[in-house]
Write a protein that holds these residues in place. Structure first.
Motif, PDB file in Angstrom:
ATOM      1  N   VAL A 102       0.896  -1.839  -0.300  1.00  0.00           N
ATOM      2  CA  VAL A 102      -0.483  -0.336   0.213  1.00  0.00           C
ATOM      3  C   VAL A 102       1.134   1.244   0.128  1.00  0.00           C
ATOM      4  O   VAL A 102       1.866   1.384   0.692  1.00  0.00           O
ATOM      5  N   PRO A 103       0.172   2.634  -0.391  1.00  0.00           N
ATOM      6  CA  PRO A 103       1.322   3.895  -0.403  1.00  0.00           C
ATOM      7  C   PRO A 103       0.959   4.167   1.055  1.00  0.00           C
ATOM      8  O   PRO A 103       0.326   4.010   1.633  1.00  0.00           O
ATOM      9  N   SER A 104       2.545   4.810   0.859  1.00  0.00           N
ATOM     10  CA  SER A 104       2.393   5.351   2.833  1.00  0.00           C
ATOM     11  C   SER A 104       1.630   6.447   2.976  1.00  0.00           C
ATOM     12  O   SER A 104       1.954   7.280   1.516  1.00  0.00           O
ATOM     13  N   GLN A 105       0.838   7.186   3.147  1.00  0.00           N
ATOM     14  CA  GLN A 105       0.360   8.231   3.409  1.00  0.00           C
ATOM     15  C   GLN A 105       0.519   9.000   4.998  1.00  0.00           C
ATOM     16  O   GLN A 105       0.431   8.434   6.460  1.00  0.00           O
ATOM     17  N   THR A 106       0.389  10.106   5.298  1.00  0.00           N
ATOM     18  CA  THR A 106       1.082  11.086   6.264  1.00  0.00           C
ATOM     19  C   THR A 106      -0.306  11.634   6.361  1.00  0.00           C
ATOM     20  O   THR A 106      -1.405  12.146   5.254  1.00  0.00           O
ATOM     21  N   VAL A 107      -0.317  11.754   8.032  1.00  0.00           N
ATOM     22  CA  VAL A 107      -2.241  12.543   8.362  1.00  0.00           C
ATOM     23  C   VAL A 107      -1.179  12.900   9.295  1.00  0.00           C
ATOM     24  O   VAL A 107      -0.419  12.806  10.306  1.00  0.00           O
ATOM     25  N   GLN A 108      -2.442  13.729   9.694  1.00  0.00           N
ATOM     26  CA  GLN A 108      -2.745  15.008   9.850  1.00  0.00           C
ATOM     27  C   GLN A 108      -3.385  14.904  11.173  1.00  0.00           C
ATOM     28  O   GLN A 108      -4.474  14.442  11.344  1.00  0.00           O
ATOM     29  N   LEU A 109      -2.836  15.195  12.239  1.00  0.00           N
ATOM     30  CA  LEU A 109      -3.848  14.184  13.888  1.00  0.00           C
ATOM     31  C   LEU A 109      -4.477  15.786  14.189  1.00  0.00           C
ATOM     32  O   LEU A 109      -4.183  16.512  14.456  1.00  0.00           O
ATOM     33  N   HIS A 110      -6.114  15.090  14.910  1.00  0.00           N
ATOM     34  CA  HIS A 110      -6.785  16.439  14.693  1.00  0.00           C
ATOM     35  C   HIS A 110      -7.124  16.199  16.379  1.00  0.00           C
ATOM     36  O   HIS A 110      -6.873  15.507  16.731  1.00  0.00           O
ATOM     37  N   THR A 111      -6.996  16.986  16.905  1.00  0.00           N
ATOM     38  CA  THR A 111      -7.227  17.408  18.539  1.00  0.00           C
ATOM     39  C   THR A 111      -8.067  18.584  19.111  1.00  0.00           C
ATOM     40  O   THR A 111      -8.472  18.988  18.509  1.00  0.00           O
ATOM     41  N   GLY A 112      -8.170  18.220  20.599  1.00  0.00           N
ATOM     42  CA  GLY A 112      -9.768  18.662  20.516  1.00  0.00           C
ATOM     43  C   GLY A 112      -8.998  20.262  21.360  1.00  0.00           C
ATOM     44  O   GLY A 112      -9.471  21.360  21.465  1.00  0.00           O
ATOM     45  N   ARG A 113      -7.488  19.796  21.460  1.00  0.00           N
ATOM     46  CA  ARG A 113      -6.762  21.101  22.062  1.00  0.00           C
ATOM     47  C   ARG A 113      -6.393  22.215  20.456  1.00  0.00           C
ATOM     48  O   ARG A 113      -6.427  21.582  19.648  1.00  0.00           O
ATOM     49  N   VAL A 114      -6.652  23.539  21.426  1.00  0.00           N
ATOM     50  CA  VAL A 114      -6.197  25.086  20.514  1.00  0.00           C
ATOM     51  C   VAL A 114      -5.272  25.650  20.649  1.00  0.00           C
ATOM     52  O   VAL A 114      -4.543  25.448  21.880  1.00  0.00           O
TER      53      VAL A 114
END
Length: 114
Positions: A102-114
């Motif tokens: 499978v192709p490698s994917q970079t994902v952005q983590l989403h958090t509830g903190r601002v």
């Protein structure tokens, strides 16, 4: 009359450029991209050695395999990440012991903190 010839030449030039652009876009990419290769857990070899041998079967040599290998996964799953072209991915997918590529994917983590 000369104005019509100039306009026709310009139109022909634009059509030629558009046709060349379409042909270039339809060519398969030979650029190597990072892929994750999941393999069966090796029983008679160390994981990294098994991964290099599997990769070398497609790339032609262990030196080429070592150069393409980015990381060898040994604990939670058996596999490796490597820079591969689309053709190499296709060939590697057919190798015994290879479960999935499978192709490698970079994902952005989403958090509830601002």
């Amino acid at each position: 009359m000369q104005k019509d010839q100039i306009l026709s030449s310009i139109l022909l030039l634009f059509l030629l450029i558009a046709a060349i652009g379409t042909m270039v876009d339809s060519q398969p990419s030979i650029e190597a991209k990072v892929h994750i290769v999941y393999t069966e857990k090796p029983e008679d070899l160390e994981a990294e050695e098994y991964h290099i041998k599997t990769l070398a079967s497609v790339l032609g040599s262990e030196d080429a395999a070592k150069e393409a290998l980015i990381y060898s996964y040994k604990h939670a799953a058996s596999g490796f990440s490597a820079k591969l072209t689309a053709e190499q991915v296709s060939e590697l997918s057919k190798q015994p012991g290879v479960l999935q590529v499978v192709p490698s994917q970079t994902v952005q983590l989403h958090t509830g903190r601002v």
